[in-house]
Each structure stands twice: as structure tokens, then as C-alpha cells.
Design an enzyme around this catalytic site. Sequence first.
Site, short mmCIF file in Angstrom:
data_model
loop_
_atom_site.label_atom_id
_atom_site.label_comp_id
_atom_site.label_asym_id
_atom_site.label_seq_id
_atom_site.Cartn_x
_atom_site.Cartn_y
_atom_site.Cartn_z
N ASP A 138 26.67 -34.64 -16.94
CA ASP A 138 25.32 -34.08 -16.80
C ASP A 138 24.35 -35.22 -16.52
OD1 ASP A 138 24.10 -35.07 -19.55
OD2 ASP A 138 26.11 -34.31 -19.97
N ASP A 182 21.75 -35.89 -18.58
CA ASP A 182 21.02 -36.03 -19.83
C ASP A 182 19.75 -35.15 -19.71
OD1 ASP A 182 21.15 -37.19 -22.43
OD2 ASP A 182 19.55 -38.56 -21.90
#
Length: 277
Positions: free
Chosen positions: A194, A196
Site C-alpha cells: 500500500d 501508507d
Amino acid sequence: ERRREKYIDTPYGKPSDALILGKIKNVDCVLLARHGRHHTIMPSNINYRANIWALKKENCSHVLVTTACGSLREEIQPGDLVIIDQFIDRTTKRHCTLYDGQHSTLSGVCHIPMAEPFCTKTREVLIETAKKLGVQCHSKGTVITIEGPRFSSRAESLMFHSWGADVINMTTVPEVILAKEAGMSYASIAMATDYDSWKEHEEAVSVDKVLKTLKGNANKATSILLNAIPQIGSMDWTDTLHTLKVSIHMSLISTGDSVCIYTHNTGICSEMFLLKS
């Protein structure tokens, strides 16, 4: 192959789970689930010292790990792998040395050098293996390790991004430090899942998002390890492991190495430390 489980205790308590011993491509290996096999141990509560001690006692020369991480860089996309080479420590609650003064077999204080935390030679094997397999892999990167188990606030994520960190996780520290103190070659495959929470117009990190991307990443990391392990097993590591051993020896300061000097004109007592010969 020839899989068997071994439960052990260490001077630091029990490891995260049973050691799973056997062979991978005819190389003796030990598998250990950092969080426990059912992911029941949160990052701060992992007994990192017991894990590393257990692997050392099984005569492991290398520690090859995988770690899920968030990307702090546009160019490191979810699904990419990073063979990290540096870390920034933002943990606060963890035991970061085996030399804590509690065990007679490890006396003194160990000021272990950390300019190069990860084994360069082992990293090169992982990088070359990824290239041969055609896996999208970044050959270096700085990981920032936070305490967890929560994810970062957006303000924190933006700060870590501005610091120059490339990925963020919750487990590299103190694992890499302890492995070096134990004289083992340590390398990590960071699996970006991802962005973050720093990236605008991008969905913030969540468990669902992490797990969705992690499955594909895990398959890539497994392929790299299955191909890298036999190569590592066939190489000569004498010089690398000797250098690690010397580094530990030169980093130790024990009670017998301290000489007290009293300066009469100032009345100040100071200490001069002498490294072991």
C-alpha cells in the site's frame, strides 16, 4: 522436505513458535513464524531476542526474512518488492541487544556498528535472483520501523516521506540488529502492499488492502527464496561470517576493559574504555 518441529526455550524466553527444521532444495533450513503461525503476536510483543538466539543455536548462518510494508515513494508501487539496505528506528518498547547484562555467556556492552545493517553479499544474491525471475524488485531502500500495531497518521506518514524513507514496517528493528550481534548474515525482502497514508487521492492503508496485495507478493517472495537458497548454500561464506565475528569482538566493552581516571584539577571522574584485544 524431512520436516520436523522443535520447541525450545532460550535465556530470553520462548521463540514466537516452534522451529520447523528440514531441507529446502537440499539445504538445511529452519523456518520460524515471527508473529506465530496464526499471527497472534503483535509487533511490539514479538520475542525478537529469543527468535534470533534460537536460530543461532540451530547453527543458522543466514537469516532471510520477508516483511510486509507500506510504500513511501511513488515509484515503489503496491506489489513491488524492495531488498532494503538501511533502516530508521522509530521503536520505543523493544529490547535491542542480546548483551543486556543478564546472561553470563554474553557479558559486557555491545556497541555494534550499523553503518551497513544488512548483508551486502546476501542482498546481491536476492537481487540477482529477482532479476532472473523477472520480478519487479527495487535493489535498495530505507525502511522506517514504527512501534505499531496501529498504522501511521497522515501527518506521521508525510513526515516519514519527507525524511527520505522508502518503505515503512513494524518488525525490521530490532531483528536486524540482533542478527548482527549474533554474527548471522541478515537480508530482508520487503513486500509493498500500500501507500501508507501520505499519498493524496489514494485510499489509506487498511488490513483488507494489505492482505489483498500481500498474497501476490508472498508468491513472488517465495519464488525468490526457493531459487536463492540453493545458491546461498553453494557459496563460500567464510570471509563474510569471519568479518561479522570480528565486528562483534571489536564492539564489546566489558567491566574489565574500563579504566577510571581521576582528574585532580577539576575534580571530575571520567572513564576511558579499552576494546578487547
